[in-house]
Design a protein around this motif. Structure first.
Motif, short mmCIF file in Angstrom:
data_model
loop_
_atom_site.label_atom_id
_atom_site.label_comp_id
_atom_site.label_asym_id
_atom_site.label_seq_id
_atom_site.Cartn_x
_atom_site.Cartn_y
_atom_site.Cartn_z
N ARG A 192 0.83 -1.20 0.00
CA ARG A 192 0.00 0.00 0.00
C ARG A 192 0.86 1.25 0.00
N GLY A 193 2.03 1.14 0.62
CA GLY A 193 2.94 2.27 0.64
C GLY A 193 3.69 2.45 -0.66
N GLY A 194 3.43 1.56 -1.64
CA GLY A 194 4.06 1.70 -2.95
C GLY A 194 5.42 1.07 -3.08
N ALA A 195 5.82 0.25 -2.11
CA ALA A 195 7.16 -0.33 -2.14
C ALA A 195 7.15 -1.79 -2.59
N GLY A 196 8.29 -2.24 -3.12
CA GLY A 196 8.46 -3.65 -3.42
C GLY A 196 8.78 -4.39 -2.14
N TYR A 197 8.69 -5.72 -2.16
CA TYR A 197 8.91 -6.48 -0.92
C TYR A 197 9.61 -7.80 -1.24
N LEU A 198 10.75 -8.02 -0.59
CA LEU A 198 11.49 -9.28 -0.71
C LEU A 198 11.59 -9.91 0.66
N VAL A 199 11.18 -11.17 0.76
CA VAL A 199 11.25 -11.89 2.04
C VAL A 199 12.62 -12.55 2.15
N ASP A 200 13.27 -12.40 3.30
CA ASP A 200 14.57 -13.03 3.52
C ASP A 200 14.52 -14.51 3.17
N GLY A 201 15.52 -15.00 2.46
CA GLY A 201 15.58 -16.40 2.09
C GLY A 201 14.73 -16.74 0.88
#
Length: 286
Positions: A164-173
């Motif tokens: 919602r904040g407009g950012a990408g997201y990568l989960v560790d591992g």
């Protein structure tokens, strides 16, 4: 691991396979691993939507992307000291990222020399995005650089708030260095890249949201019968190649249809398109 103490232009390249994405810019830039579905983008064989992968689902959410920047990107690494695991990123032969500049909390250095005006994308690595992401946005103020969040948190609420904040997201591992560079490139051209696990979390959240009713039906009516067929399959997590096989179309034809679909739905990529198709589009920060 020691935190970067200076601008890094890494010494060797990551040999991991690059994460697939629906939309690719220029030399194959996944638009975003956007639509939470799996591990490969519905818009492409390599899209991280669904069991494949989804804004840009690695298609992260895919659409026709902007032109690739003519120079390599400068990235600000926003994280606590000794909290960045990739000392040699970016590698000298990284196709997208030229340098990484460390910034410690509370990140005020982002608006001071030498970083002010010199950063294309901010990568935030943190334990709890619910706390660190708003803190980063406050520190950035009017700064317009896009953000990619890297965190071990994989719950739906956290991923949704970051998206919602407009950012990408990568989960560790759940990503490799090549995917990190792709996420930065996607952010630079206006897309949100999500790793497969983040895509799955976003899709689960969308499934629990109230449907859009008549508004959703009006939006779907904008698409041709063939485009609606493609969206139904895209929403199940299939990539462009798989969709083509199901419908007896070439992968190129499917991708052309996806580009038209994204334009009609005003979606940045496969993930956002799927969310809108499901009637659960999330507000995006511009």
């Amino acid at each position: 691991m020691r935190s970067p103490q200076h601008v890094r232009t890494s010494q060797h390249s990551d040999r991991h396979t690059e994460q697939h994405s629906t939309e690719r810019v220029g030399p194959t830039v996944p638009e975003c691993v956007t639509v939470p579905f799996g591990t490969t983008d519905p818009a492409s064989t390599a899209d991280p939507v669904s069991t494949n992968a989804p804004v840009s689902t690695a298609d992260p959410v895919g659409a026709t992307a902007s032109a690739v920047p003519s120079r390599k990107l400068s990235v600000a690494l926003a994280c606590a000291d000794a909290d960045w695991p990739y000392e040699d990123w970016p590698a000298p032969d990284d196709p997208y990222v030229g340098r990484a500049l460390p910034v410690s909390p509370p990140y005020r250095a982002l608006r001071e020399s030498p970083l002010e005006g010199a950063v294309d994308v901010v990568v935030l690595r943190c334990q709890d995005p619910a706390v660190a992401f708003p803190e980063l946005l406050r520190a950035m103020g009017a700064m317009s650089a896009p953000v990619v969040v890297v965190s071990p948190r994989r719950d739906c609420e956290t991923v949704v708030e970051v998206f919602r904040g407009g950012a990408g997201y990568l989960v560790d591992g759940d990503y490799c260095i090549t995917m990190l560079s792709s996420a930065v490139m996607a952010a630079a051209v206006g897309h949100a890249y999500l790793s497969p696990t983040a895509c799955t979390a976003l899709r689960e959240a969308a499934a629990r949201m109230p449907r859009g009713g008549e508004a959703t039906e009006r939006m779907r009516a904008l698409l041709s019968p063939r485009e609606r067929e493609i969206m139904e399959l895209l929403a199940t997590g299939l990539g462009a190649q798989e969709i083509g096989v199901r419908l007896g179309l070439s992968e190129k034809t499917v991708r052309n249809n996806l580009s038209n679909i994204y334009a009609k739905l005003d979606a940045r990529g496969s993930t956002e398109a799927v969310l809108k198709w499901l009637g659960a589009a999330l507000p995006i920060r511009v």
